[in-house]
Write a protein that holds these residues in place. Structure first.
Motif, PDB file in Angstrom:
ATOM      1  N   GLN A  99       0.715  -0.609   0.120  1.00 48.33           N
ATOM      2  CA  GLN A  99      -0.123  -0.047   0.034  1.00 48.33           C
ATOM      3  C   GLN A  99       0.930   1.012   0.302  1.00 48.33           C
ATOM      4  O   GLN A  99       2.301   0.629   0.730  1.00 48.33           O
ATOM      5  CB  GLN A  99      -1.115   0.029   1.123  1.00 48.33           C
ATOM      6  CG  GLN A  99      -0.206  -0.209   2.108  1.00 48.33           C
ATOM      7  CD  GLN A  99      -0.752  -0.282   3.829  1.00 48.33           C
ATOM      8  OE1 GLN A  99      -2.369   0.762   3.776  1.00 48.33           O
ATOM      9  NE2 GLN A  99       0.068  -0.756   4.784  1.00 48.33           N
ATOM     10  N   ILE A 100       0.033   2.387  -0.430  1.00 43.42           N
ATOM     11  CA  ILE A 100       1.038   3.504  -0.154  1.00 43.42           C
ATOM     12  C   ILE A 100       0.248   4.177   0.902  1.00 43.42           C
ATOM     13  O   ILE A 100      -1.139   4.725   0.783  1.00 43.42           O
ATOM     14  CB  ILE A 100       0.919   4.080  -1.689  1.00 43.42           C
ATOM     15  CG1 ILE A 100       1.892   3.349  -2.481  1.00 43.42           C
ATOM     16  CG2 ILE A 100       2.069   5.920  -0.897  1.00 43.42           C
ATOM     17  CD1 ILE A 100       1.890   4.662  -3.692  1.00 43.42           C
ATOM     18  N   ARG A 101       0.303   5.049   1.652  1.00 45.34           N
ATOM     19  CA  ARG A 101      -0.227   5.701   2.754  1.00 45.34           C
ATOM     20  C   ARG A 101      -0.237   6.981   2.810  1.00 45.34           C
ATOM     21  O   ARG A 101       1.796   6.822   1.904  1.00 45.34           O
ATOM     22  CB  ARG A 101       0.104   4.898   3.884  1.00 45.34           C
ATOM     23  CG  ARG A 101      -0.018   3.671   4.541  1.00 45.34           C
ATOM     24  CD  ARG A 101       0.762   2.484   5.597  1.00 45.34           C
ATOM     25  NE  ARG A 101       2.445   3.412   5.244  1.00 45.34           N
ATOM     26  CZ  ARG A 101       2.850   2.949   5.484  1.00 45.34           C
ATOM     27  NH1 ARG A 101       2.621   2.059   7.741  1.00 45.34           N
ATOM     28  NH2 ARG A 101       4.808   3.029   5.565  1.00 45.34           N
TER      29      ARG A 101
ATOM     30  N   ILE B 119       0.624  -3.291  -4.436  1.00 44.19           N
ATOM     31  CA  ILE B 119      -0.334  -2.736  -3.728  1.00 44.19           C
ATOM     32  C   ILE B 119      -1.544  -2.455  -4.445  1.00 44.19           C
ATOM     33  O   ILE B 119      -1.440  -2.327  -5.902  1.00 44.19           O
ATOM     34  CB  ILE B 119       0.669  -0.961  -4.435  1.00 44.19           C
ATOM     35  CG1 ILE B 119       1.723  -0.625  -4.380  1.00 44.19           C
ATOM     36  CG2 ILE B 119      -0.742   0.502  -4.721  1.00 44.19           C
ATOM     37  CD1 ILE B 119       2.890  -0.430  -4.711  1.00 44.19           C
TER      38      ILE B 119
ATOM     39  N   VAL C  88      -4.339   2.938  -2.237  1.00 46.64           N
ATOM     40  CA  VAL C  88      -3.914   4.307  -2.109  1.00 46.64           C
ATOM     41  C   VAL C  88      -4.017   4.900  -1.295  1.00 46.64           C
ATOM     42  O   VAL C  88      -5.468   5.650  -1.954  1.00 46.64           O
ATOM     43  CB  VAL C  88      -3.444   4.851  -3.958  1.00 46.64           C
ATOM     44  CG1 VAL C  88      -2.441   6.288  -3.557  1.00 46.64           C
ATOM     45  CG2 VAL C  88      -2.357   3.813  -4.446  1.00 46.64           C
ATOM     46  N   GLU C  89      -3.855   5.054  -0.334  1.00 42.93           N
ATOM     47  CA  GLU C  89      -4.741   5.767   0.824  1.00 42.93           C
ATOM     48  C   GLU C  89      -4.685   7.356   0.026  1.00 42.93           C
ATOM     49  O   GLU C  89      -3.368   8.569  -0.271  1.00 42.93           O
ATOM     50  CB  GLU C  89      -3.823   6.366   1.859  1.00 42.93           C
ATOM     51  CG  GLU C  89      -4.746   6.731   3.212  1.00 42.93           C
ATOM     52  CD  GLU C  89      -3.906   7.442   4.014  1.00 42.93           C
ATOM     53  OE1 GLU C  89      -4.635   7.473   4.925  1.00 42.93           O
ATOM     54  OE2 GLU C  89      -2.751   6.586   4.274  1.00 42.93           O
TER      55      GLU C  89
ATOM     56  N   SER D 286      -1.847  10.479  -0.353  1.00 44.74           N
ATOM     57  CA  SER D 286      -1.007  10.247  -0.197  1.00 44.74           C
ATOM     58  C   SER D 286       0.051  10.881  -1.104  1.00 44.74           C
ATOM     59  O   SER D 286       1.452  11.349  -1.069  1.00 44.74           O
ATOM     60  CB  SER D 286      -0.408   8.681  -1.273  1.00 44.74           C
ATOM     61  OG  SER D 286      -0.688   7.717  -0.019  1.00 44.74           O
TER      62      SER D 286
ATOM     63  N   LEU E 100       3.785   2.237 -11.403  1.00 45.46           N
ATOM     64  CA  LEU E 100       2.985   2.258 -10.680  1.00 45.46           C
ATOM     65  C   LEU E 100       2.272   1.106 -11.649  1.00 45.46           C
ATOM     66  O   LEU E 100       1.567   0.294 -10.959  1.00 45.46           O
ATOM     67  CB  LEU E 100       0.891   2.817  -9.796  1.00 45.46           C
ATOM     68  CG  LEU E 100       1.456   3.708  -9.071  1.00 45.46           C
ATOM     69  CD1 LEU E 100       0.356   4.818  -9.094  1.00 45.46           C
ATOM     70  CD2 LEU E 100       2.286   3.159  -7.655  1.00 45.46           C
TER      71      LEU E 100
ATOM     72  N   ASN F 190       1.175  -3.642 -10.097  1.00 41.55           N
ATOM     73  CA  ASN F 190       0.739  -4.337  -9.134  1.00 41.55           C
ATOM     74  C   ASN F 190      -0.957  -4.745  -8.784  1.00 41.55           C
ATOM     75  O   ASN F 190      -1.183  -5.296  -9.978  1.00 41.55           O
ATOM     76  CB  ASN F 190       0.597  -2.878  -8.210  1.00 41.55           C
ATOM     77  CG  ASN F 190       2.411  -2.456  -7.563  1.00 41.55           C
ATOM     78  OD1 ASN F 190       2.474  -2.950  -6.795  1.00 41.55           O
ATOM     79  ND2 ASN F 190       2.613  -1.473  -8.430  1.00 41.55           N
TER      80      ASN F 190
ATOM     81  N   ILE G 280      -3.980  -2.717  -8.252  1.00 42.04           N
ATOM     82  CA  ILE G 280      -4.443  -1.432  -8.187  1.00 42.04           C
ATOM     83  C   ILE G 280      -5.986  -1.866  -8.583  1.00 42.04           C
ATOM     84  O   ILE G 280      -6.334  -2.104  -9.753  1.00 42.04           O
ATOM     85  CB  ILE G 280      -4.016  -0.031  -7.820  1.00 42.04           C
ATOM     86  CG1 ILE G 280      -2.511   0.412  -7.200  1.00 42.04           C
ATOM     87  CG2 ILE G 280      -5.302   0.708  -8.730  1.00 42.04           C
ATOM     88  CD1 ILE G 280      -1.891   1.154  -7.808  1.00 42.04           C
TER      89      ILE G 280
ATOM     90  N   MET H   7      -7.147   9.802  -4.939  1.00 42.11           N
ATOM     91  CA  MET H   7      -5.556   9.428  -5.034  1.00 42.11           C
ATOM     92  C   MET H   7      -4.755  10.279  -5.298  1.00 42.11           C
ATOM     93  O   MET H   7      -3.460  10.104  -5.336  1.00 42.11           O
ATOM     94  CB  MET H   7      -5.846   7.579  -5.339  1.00 42.11           C
ATOM     95  CG  MET H   7      -6.595   7.452  -4.694  1.00 42.11           C
ATOM     96  SD  MET H   7      -6.957   5.721  -4.981  1.00 42.11           S
ATOM     97  CE  MET H   7      -7.460   4.467  -4.300  1.00 42.11           C
TER      98      MET H   7
END
Ligand SMILES: *[C@@H]1O[C@H](CO)[C@@H](O)[C@H](O)[C@H]1NC(C)=O
Length: 163
Positions: free
Chosen positions: A67-69, A89, A92-93, A96, A108, A111, A113, A120
């Motif tokens: 994840q991307i925070r 991933i 995606v918060e 971010s 990206l 992944n 997603i 996002m």
């Protein structure tokens, strides 16, 4: 003489950073040089902390980042290139990329997603290339990229643009 030579030799072994006591941090297992951080294929589960704040290019491909925070990139305000391809991933918060107004290229692809929303991507004001192929995105809302000036978005062939 021998003592003097030894002292000089010791000083030569110290880098300028060591001498002034501000060795820039480099994440464990990564290589850091000239505004670049390389952390590819290092089994990373998260985007590492302690990345030098001046970093412009960061390679994080071929890891298991899930994840991307929001907190992950807030200290990195000078990124131009961010490579996260071939990770895991799925999330995606929102926010971010809030501080990534200088980012030019974001990879990206490869992944997991499945959903991409405007919140996002908010903050990516200079983004030129966004790689998204090899994800689970099946549907995009037409305003997802609104406000971005992305020139190239590389997505999966079967992607449907919802209108
Ligand atoms: C993805 O990363 C793994 C290591 O985490 C590597 O073994 C694999 O070859 C990579 N796959 C691709 C398509 O690059």
């Amino acid at each position: 003489m021998a003592v003097g030579f030894g002292l000089l030799f010791s000083l030569l072994l110290l880098s300028p950073h060591t001498l002034v006591g501000v060795s820039p941090p480099c994440p464990a297992g990564c290589r850091c040089y000239s505004l670049t951080v390389e952390c590819g294929s290092t089994d990373l589960r998260d985007i590492p902390r302690l990345v030098p704040p001046s970093t412009q290019t960061i390679f994080l491909q071929d890891n298991v980042i899930s994840q991307i925070r929001r907190v992950d990139l807030t200290l990195l305000k000078h990124l131009h290139y961010l490579y996260l391809q071939n990770n895991s991933i799925s999330g995606v918060e929102p926010g971010s990329f809030h501080d990534q107004s200088q980012l030019l290229e974001l990879a990206l692809n490869g992944n997991r997603i499945h959903l991409l929303t405007p919140s996002m991507l908010q903050g990516l004001e200079q983004l030129r290339i966004l790689y998204l192929s090899g994800n689970d995105i099946t549907r995009l809302l037409d305003y997802t990229f609104k406000g971005l000036q992305v020139k190239h978005i590389r997505t999966h062939r079967s992607l449907h643009l919802a209108t």
